[in-house]
Structures are given as C-alpha cells and as structure tokens.
Design a protein around this motif. Structure first.
Motif, PDB file in Angstrom:
ATOM      1  N   ASN A 259       0.827  -1.208   0.000  1.00  0.00           N
ATOM      2  CA  ASN A 259       0.000   0.000   0.000  1.00  0.00           C
ATOM      3  C   ASN A 259       0.856   1.251   0.000  1.00  0.00           C
ATOM      4  OD1 ASN A 259      -2.390   1.634   0.312  1.00  0.00           O
ATOM      5  ND2 ASN A 259      -1.821   1.840   2.453  1.00  0.00           N
TER       6      ASN A 259
ATOM      7  N   ARG B 197       7.282   9.535   2.228  1.00  0.00           N
ATOM      8  CA  ARG B 197       6.412   8.375   2.055  1.00  0.00           C
ATOM      9  C   ARG B 197       5.849   8.399   0.647  1.00  0.00           C
ATOM     10  NH1 ARG B 197       0.916   7.048   3.476  1.00  0.00           N
ATOM     11  NH2 ARG B 197       0.735   4.987   4.439  1.00  0.00           N
TER      12      ARG B 197
ATOM     13  N   THR C 112       2.903   6.267  -1.839  1.00  0.00           N
ATOM     14  CA  THR C 112       1.841   5.257  -1.876  1.00  0.00           C
ATOM     15  C   THR C 112       1.936   4.429  -3.145  1.00  0.00           C
ATOM     16  OG1 THR C 112       0.261   6.654  -3.038  1.00  0.00           O
ATOM     17  CG2 THR C 112       0.350   6.878  -0.640  1.00  0.00           C
TER      18      THR C 112
ATOM     19  N   ASN D  58      10.259   1.594   5.781  1.00  0.00           N
ATOM     20  CA  ASN D  58       8.965   1.111   6.264  1.00  0.00           C
ATOM     21  C   ASN D  58       8.098   0.703   5.090  1.00  0.00           C
ATOM     22  OD1 ASN D  58       5.927   2.196   6.587  1.00  0.00           O
ATOM     23  ND2 ASN D  58       6.595   1.305   8.525  1.00  0.00           N
TER      24      ASN D  58
ATOM     25  N   GLN E  56       4.005  -0.843   4.273  1.00  0.00           N
ATOM     26  CA  GLN E  56       2.668  -1.135   4.803  1.00  0.00           C
ATOM     27  C   GLN E  56       1.890  -1.893   3.741  1.00  0.00           C
ATOM     28  OE1 GLN E  56      -0.623   1.874   4.927  1.00  0.00           O
ATOM     29  NE2 GLN E  56      -0.183   1.851   7.117  1.00  0.00           N
ATOM     30  N   ASN E  57       1.319  -3.038   4.119  1.00  0.00           N
ATOM     31  CA  ASN E  57       0.511  -3.748   3.123  1.00  0.00           C
ATOM     32  C   ASN E  57      -0.941  -3.252   3.175  1.00  0.00           C
ATOM     33  OD1 ASN E  57      -0.801  -5.068   5.233  1.00  0.00           O
ATOM     34  ND2 ASN E  57       0.343  -6.971   4.990  1.00  0.00           N
ATOM     35  N   PHE E  58      -1.784  -3.821   2.349  1.00  0.00           N
ATOM     36  CA  PHE E  58      -3.149  -3.330   2.231  1.00  0.00           C
ATOM     37  C   PHE E  58      -4.022  -3.711   3.427  1.00  0.00           C
ATOM     38  CE2 PHE E  58      -3.361  -1.080  -1.701  1.00  0.00           C
ATOM     39  CZ  PHE E  58      -2.283  -1.549  -2.426  1.00  0.00           C
ATOM     40  N   LEU E  59      -3.487  -4.536   4.339  1.00  0.00           N
ATOM     41  CA  LEU E  59      -4.167  -4.833   5.597  1.00  0.00           C
ATOM     42  C   LEU E  59      -3.653  -3.939   6.716  1.00  0.00           C
ATOM     43  CD1 LEU E  59      -4.199  -8.742   5.438  1.00  0.00           C
ATOM     44  CD2 LEU E  59      -6.059  -7.163   4.885  1.00  0.00           C
ATOM     45  N   ARG E  60      -2.844  -2.948   6.335  1.00  0.00           N
ATOM     46  CA  ARG E  60      -2.252  -1.972   7.265  1.00  0.00           C
ATOM     47  C   ARG E  60      -1.233  -2.618   8.203  1.00  0.00           C
ATOM     48  NH1 ARG E  60      -4.472   0.663   3.846  1.00  0.00           N
ATOM     49  NH2 ARG E  60      -5.845   2.458   4.183  1.00  0.00           N
ATOM     50  N   VAL E  61      -0.710  -3.774   7.855  1.00  0.00           N
ATOM     51  CA  VAL E  61       0.392  -4.369   8.609  1.00  0.00           C
ATOM     52  C   VAL E  61       1.672  -3.673   8.178  1.00  0.00           C
ATOM     53  CG1 VAL E  61       1.702  -6.468   9.083  1.00  0.00           C
ATOM     54  CG2 VAL E  61      -0.793  -6.572   8.807  1.00  0.00           C
ATOM     55  N   GLU E  62       2.497  -3.323   9.160  1.00  0.00           N
ATOM     56  CA  GLU E  62       3.720  -2.573   8.856  1.00  0.00           C
ATOM     57  C   GLU E  62       4.952  -3.434   9.080  1.00  0.00           C
ATOM     58  OE1 GLU E  62       2.105   1.903   9.932  1.00  0.00           O
ATOM     59  OE2 GLU E  62       4.198   1.362  10.146  1.00  0.00           O
TER      60      GLU E  62
END
Length: 116
Positions: free
Chosen positions: A32, A50, A52, A96, A98-104
């Motif tokens: 993400n 950052r 996206t 950093n 972040q995947n689409f499940l908001r896991v970092e």
C-alpha cells in the motif's frame, strides 16, 4: 512477512548528497505504501518521506525541496535521494512498508551522519 534491507548510508559533509536504497522481499507493487523514517537517540522516530502505491508522495517540511522519494517496481526497491544535507539530517534511517491490511514492516536501519 516482508523483509526490508536498507543501504547507502554513510558520513557526508554538509551540503553533500546521499542516496538510500531499500530492497523488499515482496513485490512492492503489492504494498500500500512505503516510506523512510529517521530516529536519533532519545527522540521519537519521525517520518521523512512516504510514497503510496498510487505514486502520491509526502515529505516532512524539513526535507521538502531537498529529498526525493521514488520506487522502482521492477527492482522491488525504494530510494531516497538526499541533497543539500544538513547536520540535522543525521540519524538512523529506517525503511517502512505497509501492506493493504495496514500491517507494517521495518528494516534494521542505515546510519546517515552529516558533519558541519
């Protein structure tokens, strides 16, 4: 699990340039967002830049106009081109993701030291 490996840090004089790289074990188009953060002893980790998946970028006010974040999907690598470096840019720079499940996920960091 996404593994991130940073490289490119070092010692540079004020006014100089460095390019940081962050290579991901995952296809970065599947992420993400990715970003660079920095931290100094006794201080909180702060966002530097950052990007996206859609290509939108955000920068800390202190680095706008001097730093550029980019990503190369073919190489699964994100970059931070840093120019006109200042002593206050010194810090441990972390990658950093972040995947689409908001896991970092975080890398281990690469040290940038800017001498005056």
């Amino acid at each position: 699990q996404v593994q991130l490996v940073e490289s490119g840090g070092g010692l540079v004089q004020a006014g100089g340039s460095l390019r940081l790289s962050c290579t991901s074990s995952a296809k970065i188009f599947s992420l993400n967002a990715m970003g660079w953060y920095r931290q100094n002893p006794g201080k909180e980790r702060e966002m530097v830049a950052r990007v996206t998946s859609g290509g939108s970028t955000t920068y800390a006010e202190s680095v706008k106009g001097r730093f550029t974040i980019s990503r190369d999907n073919a190489k699964n690598t994100m970059y931070l081109q840093m120019g006109s470096l200042k002593p206050e840019d010194t810090g441990l720079y972390y990658c950093n993701a972040q995947n689409f499940l908001r896991v970092e996920y975080w890398g281990r960091g690469t040290q940038v030291t800017v001498s005056s």
